[in-house]
Design a protein around this motif. Structure first.
Motif, mmCIF file in Angstrom:
data_model
loop_
_atom_site.group_PDB
_atom_site.id
_atom_site.type_symbol
_atom_site.label_atom_id
_atom_site.label_comp_id
_atom_site.label_asym_id
_atom_site.label_seq_id
_atom_site.Cartn_x
_atom_site.Cartn_y
_atom_site.Cartn_z
ATOM 1 N N THR A 18 -2.691 35.638 18.807
ATOM 2 C CA THR A 18 -1.760 36.232 19.780
ATOM 3 C C THR A 18 -2.517 37.043 20.820
ATOM 4 O O THR A 18 -2.258 36.921 22.020
ATOM 5 N N LEU A 19 -3.461 37.849 20.385
ATOM 6 C CA LEU A 19 -4.237 38.668 21.327
ATOM 7 C C LEU A 19 -5.190 37.811 22.148
ATOM 8 O O LEU A 19 -5.427 38.095 23.325
ATOM 9 N N ARG A 20 -5.734 36.763 21.559
ATOM 10 C CA ARG A 20 -6.597 35.855 22.330
ATOM 11 C C ARG A 20 -5.792 35.172 23.437
ATOM 12 O O ARG A 20 -6.265 35.015 24.560
ATOM 13 N N GLY A 21 -4.564 34.772 23.109
ATOM 14 C CA GLY A 21 -3.681 34.174 24.109
ATOM 15 C C GLY A 21 -3.369 35.154 25.235
ATOM 16 O O GLY A 21 -3.340 34.780 26.417
ATOM 17 N N MET A 22 -3.167 36.405 24.875
ATOM 18 C CA MET A 22 -2.910 37.422 25.894
ATOM 19 C C MET A 22 -4.138 37.622 26.780
ATOM 20 O O MET A 22 -4.005 37.824 27.992
ATOM 21 N N GLY A 23 -5.321 37.516 26.199
ATOM 22 C CA GLY A 23 -6.549 37.622 26.985
ATOM 23 C C GLY A 23 -6.681 36.468 27.964
ATOM 24 O O GLY A 23 -7.035 36.657 29.133
ATOM 25 N N ARG A 24 -6.379 35.247 27.504
ATOM 26 C CA ARG A 24 -6.412 34.087 28.408
ATOM 27 C C ARG A 24 -5.408 34.267 29.545
ATOM 28 O O ARG A 24 -5.713 34.001 30.712
ATOM 29 N N ASN A 25 -4.204 34.746 29.204
ATOM 30 C CA ASN A 25 -3.181 34.993 30.226
ATOM 31 C C ASN A 25 -3.653 36.024 31.246
ATOM 32 O O ASN A 25 -3.444 35.855 32.451
ATOM 33 N N PHE A 26 -4.265 37.093 30.771
ATOM 34 C CA PHE A 26 -4.737 38.160 31.651
ATOM 35 C C PHE A 26 -5.739 37.632 32.680
ATOM 36 O O PHE A 26 -5.609 37.900 33.878
ATOM 37 N N PHE A 27 -6.709 36.857 32.219
ATOM 38 C CA PHE A 27 -7.733 36.350 33.144
ATOM 39 C C PHE A 27 -7.172 35.280 34.087
ATOM 40 O O PHE A 27 -7.577 35.213 35.247
ATOM 41 N N LYS A 28 -6.239 34.470 33.609
ATOM 42 C CA LYS A 28 -5.588 33.510 34.508
ATOM 43 C C LYS A 28 -4.826 34.257 35.598
ATOM 44 O O LYS A 28 -4.841 33.861 36.761
ATOM 45 N N ASN A 29 -4.159 35.325 35.209
ATOM 46 C CA ASN A 29 -3.393 36.112 36.182
ATOM 47 C C ASN A 29 -4.316 36.773 37.204
ATOM 48 O O ASN A 29 -4.004 36.797 38.397
ATOM 49 N N LEU A 30 -5.436 37.305 36.755
ATOM 50 C CA LEU A 30 -6.387 37.916 37.690
ATOM 51 C C LEU A 30 -6.895 36.923 38.724
ATOM 52 O O LEU A 30 -7.267 37.303 39.827
ATOM 53 N N ASN A 31 -6.897 35.647 38.363
ATOM 54 C CA ASN A 31 -7.402 34.613 39.261
ATOM 55 C C ASN A 31 -6.329 34.060 40.209
ATOM 56 O O ASN A 31 -6.655 33.332 41.149
ATOM 57 N N GLU A 32 -5.075 34.401 40.014
ATOM 58 C CA GLU A 32 -4.002 33.853 40.852
ATOM 59 C C GLU A 32 -4.180 34.149 42.344
ATOM 60 O O GLU A 32 -3.904 33.286 43.170
ATOM 61 N N PRO A 33 -4.651 35.339 42.761
ATOM 62 C CA PRO A 33 -4.876 35.535 44.202
ATOM 63 C C PRO A 33 -5.903 34.555 44.773
ATOM 64 O O PRO A 33 -5.754 34.072 45.904
ATOM 65 N N VAL A 34 -6.938 34.239 44.003
ATOM 66 C CA VAL A 34 -7.948 33.273 44.448
ATOM 67 C C VAL A 34 -7.314 31.887 44.559
ATOM 68 O O VAL A 34 -7.587 31.151 45.523
ATOM 69 N N VAL A 35 -6.476 31.527 43.611
ATOM 70 C CA VAL A 35 -5.773 30.240 43.659
ATOM 71 C C VAL A 35 -4.917 30.186 44.930
ATOM 72 O O VAL A 35 -4.931 29.194 45.660
ATOM 73 N N ALA A 36 -4.188 31.269 45.211
ATOM 74 C CA ALA A 36 -3.325 31.308 46.396
ATOM 75 C C ALA A 36 -4.143 31.183 47.682
ATOM 76 O O ALA A 36 -3.761 30.436 48.597
ATOM 77 N N ILE A 37 -5.263 31.878 47.775
ATOM 78 C CA ILE A 37 -6.118 31.797 48.966
ATOM 79 C C ILE A 37 -6.621 30.371 49.155
ATOM 80 O O ILE A 37 -6.604 29.833 50.265
ATOM 81 N N ASN A 38 -7.056 29.740 48.077
ATOM 82 C CA ASN A 38 -7.530 28.359 48.178
ATOM 83 C C ASN A 38 -6.400 27.394 48.513
ATOM 84 O O ASN A 38 -6.609 26.430 49.259
ATOM 85 N N ASP A 39 -5.203 27.647 47.998
ATOM 86 C CA ASP A 39 -4.058 26.826 48.390
ATOM 87 C C ASP A 39 -3.844 26.916 49.899
ATOM 88 O O ASP A 39 -3.612 25.903 50.565
ATOM 89 N N ILE A 40 -3.928 28.114 50.449
ATOM 90 C CA ILE A 40 -3.759 28.304 51.894
ATOM 91 C C ILE A 40 -4.855 27.569 52.656
ATOM 92 O O ILE A 40 -4.584 26.866 53.635
#
Length: 178
Positions: A18-40
């Motif tokens: 459960t905590l490992r999954g939360m860690g994966r979620n946290f790092f994916k979320n931190l990367n969302e602004p980069v994903v959005a910039i690249n989408d643009i």
């Protein structure tokens, strides 16, 4: 093999799933602004809106991204990075490179990864030491998430290096073609 695998196995042993999954979620979320910039940069405004929406929802309701809430309201995650942006503009992959700690890549994706680190607005709010800790933690979380797949690939292949290269290229091709 000699450093990251034992660290990833220790992390897996110590942390419940459960905590490992939360860690994966946290790092994916931190990367969302980069994903959005690249989408643009790729001219994909619909996906940019989805990425920004994911970041806002998961950062607030999802408590800094530890909980994946955005997917429940139909904001599905998608990959986008600067290597993919370069691909969109016709830049070739260049030579295949096996990077220590980071794993397989191409010259295009190495440049893309470097640019992505500069594009990440989160890093401008954190000091250098904190960014190093975050990146080190992210590497451990990512390595742990692929332990089983790589062990299976190693067990089932005659020559592990070309098998990793082939699997990486196939997966990367899928990402590049969206």
């Amino acid at each position: 093999t000699y450093l990251m695998v034992p660290i990833a196995k220790a992390y897996r042993f110590i942390m419940p799933e459960t905590l490992r999954g939360m860690g994966r979620n946290f790092f994916k979320n931190l990367n969302e602004p980069v994903v959005a910039i690249n989408d643009i940069l790729q001219g994909d405004m619909d996906n940019a809106g989805i990425s920004l929406g994911r970041f806002v929802v998961n950062s607030t309701i999802g408590l800094f991204g530890f909980f994946e809430v955005a997917e429940r309201i139909d904001l599905k995650p998608h990959p986008a990075d600067f290597g993919q942006t370069l691909y969109t503009y016709g830049v070739g992959p260049g030579p295949y490179i096996m990077l220590p700690f980071f794993g397989p890549s191409t010259a295009r994706n190495v440049v893309g990864t470097a640019v992505d680190s500069f594009l990440n607005p989160i890093s401008y709010f954190l000091d250098f030491e904190t960014r190093l800790y975050l990146k080190g933690s992210e590497l451990v979380v990512k390595r742990e998430s692929i332990l089983d797949e790589l062990a299976e690939l190693k067990k089932g292949s005659l020559d592990y290096y070309p098998a990793v290269r082939s699997a990486w290229f196939q997966n990367r091709e899928r990402v590049l073609r969206k």
